[in-house]
Design a protein around this motif. Structure first.
Motif, PDB file in Angstrom:
ATOM      1  N   ALA A 148       0.836  -1.207   0.000  1.00 28.16           N
ATOM      2  CA  ALA A 148       0.000   0.000   0.000  1.00 28.16           C
ATOM      3  C   ALA A 148       0.870   1.255   0.000  1.00 28.16           C
ATOM      4  O   ALA A 148       0.557   2.243  -0.678  1.00 28.16           O
ATOM      5  CB  ALA A 148      -0.923  -0.011   1.212  1.00 28.16           C
TER       6      ALA A 148
ATOM      7  N   ALA B 141       1.497   6.758  -6.911  1.00 26.74           N
ATOM      8  CA  ALA B 141       0.382   7.591  -7.351  1.00 26.74           C
ATOM      9  C   ALA B 141       0.667   9.065  -7.115  1.00 26.74           C
ATOM     10  O   ALA B 141       0.176   9.922  -7.839  1.00 26.74           O
ATOM     11  CB  ALA B 141      -0.892   7.187  -6.612  1.00 26.74           C
TER      12      ALA B 141
ATOM     13  N   THR C  58       2.152   1.815  -3.483  1.00 24.85           N
ATOM     14  CA  THR C  58       1.075   2.305  -4.344  1.00 24.85           C
ATOM     15  C   THR C  58       0.846   3.792  -4.115  1.00 24.85           C
ATOM     16  O   THR C  58       0.695   4.558  -5.070  1.00 24.85           O
ATOM     17  CB  THR C  58      -0.218   1.519  -4.078  1.00 24.85           C
ATOM     18  OG1 THR C  58       0.049   0.129  -4.249  1.00 24.85           O
ATOM     19  CG2 THR C  58      -1.327   1.940  -5.016  1.00 24.85           C
ATOM     20  N   ARG C  59       0.838   4.212  -2.844  1.00 22.69           N
ATOM     21  CA  ARG C  59       0.645   5.637  -2.540  1.00 22.69           C
ATOM     22  C   ARG C  59       1.806   6.461  -3.090  1.00 22.69           C
ATOM     23  O   ARG C  59       1.612   7.541  -3.646  1.00 22.69           O
ATOM     24  CB  ARG C  59       0.529   5.842  -1.030  1.00 22.69           C
ATOM     25  CG  ARG C  59      -0.809   5.445  -0.447  1.00 22.69           C
ATOM     26  CD  ARG C  59      -0.943   5.933   0.982  1.00 22.69           C
ATOM     27  NE  ARG C  59       0.086   5.376   1.871  1.00 22.69           N
ATOM     28  CZ  ARG C  59      -0.020   4.236   2.543  1.00 22.69           C
ATOM     29  NH1 ARG C  59      -1.108   3.505   2.414  1.00 22.69           N
ATOM     30  NH2 ARG C  59       0.945   3.824   3.336  1.00 22.69           N
TER      31      ARG C  59
END
Length: 121
Positions: free
Chosen positions: A53, A60, A56-57
């Motif tokens: 996670a 992005a 992914t953050r």
């Protein structure tokens, strides 16, 4: 897993595996069985989920900047001209930014060219 097995799973070569293991850092332990080096994740399932996670953050939040290709840069140069024929076969076009020079073998046979060649014509 061995480095080869990691490469097979990720579908990357040895340098990709090396970068992957460096990115994981302390989350991986290394051991040896015979002459093979084994890599093992030292994360719990919850820690692994949080790590993914976090990646992914981070991905992005910062998109990759667009870089113009060498061909796009060369097309903007008014001194360059291109004639590329359409073909069914893909052929990579490599742009060079250095000055055009005469092939060494041709120069050995016919001279260096340049202004002396223009004066003869």
């Amino acid at each position: 897993m061995t480095r080869a097995e990691i490469g097979d799973v990720l579908k990357v070569g040895p340098s990709g595996v090396r970068k992957y293991l460096v990115d994981l850092g302390e989350k991986v332990t290394f051991g040896k069985v015979g002459c093979e080096q084994l890599c093992r994740l030292t994360l719990s399932a919850d820690q692994a989920t949080e790590y993914v996670a976090e990646l992914t953050r981070a991905a992005a939040g910062r998109p990759r900047p667009h870089r113009a290709s060498d061909f796009e840069i060369a097309q903007r140069d008014p001194a360059r001209h291109f004639h590329i024929m359409a073909d069914d076969e893909h052929y990579p076009i490599r742009m060079r930014r250095d000055h055009i020079v005469r092939d060494p073998l041709v120069a050995a046979l016919f001279g260096a060219g340049g202004k002396s060649m223009e004066a003869r014509a």
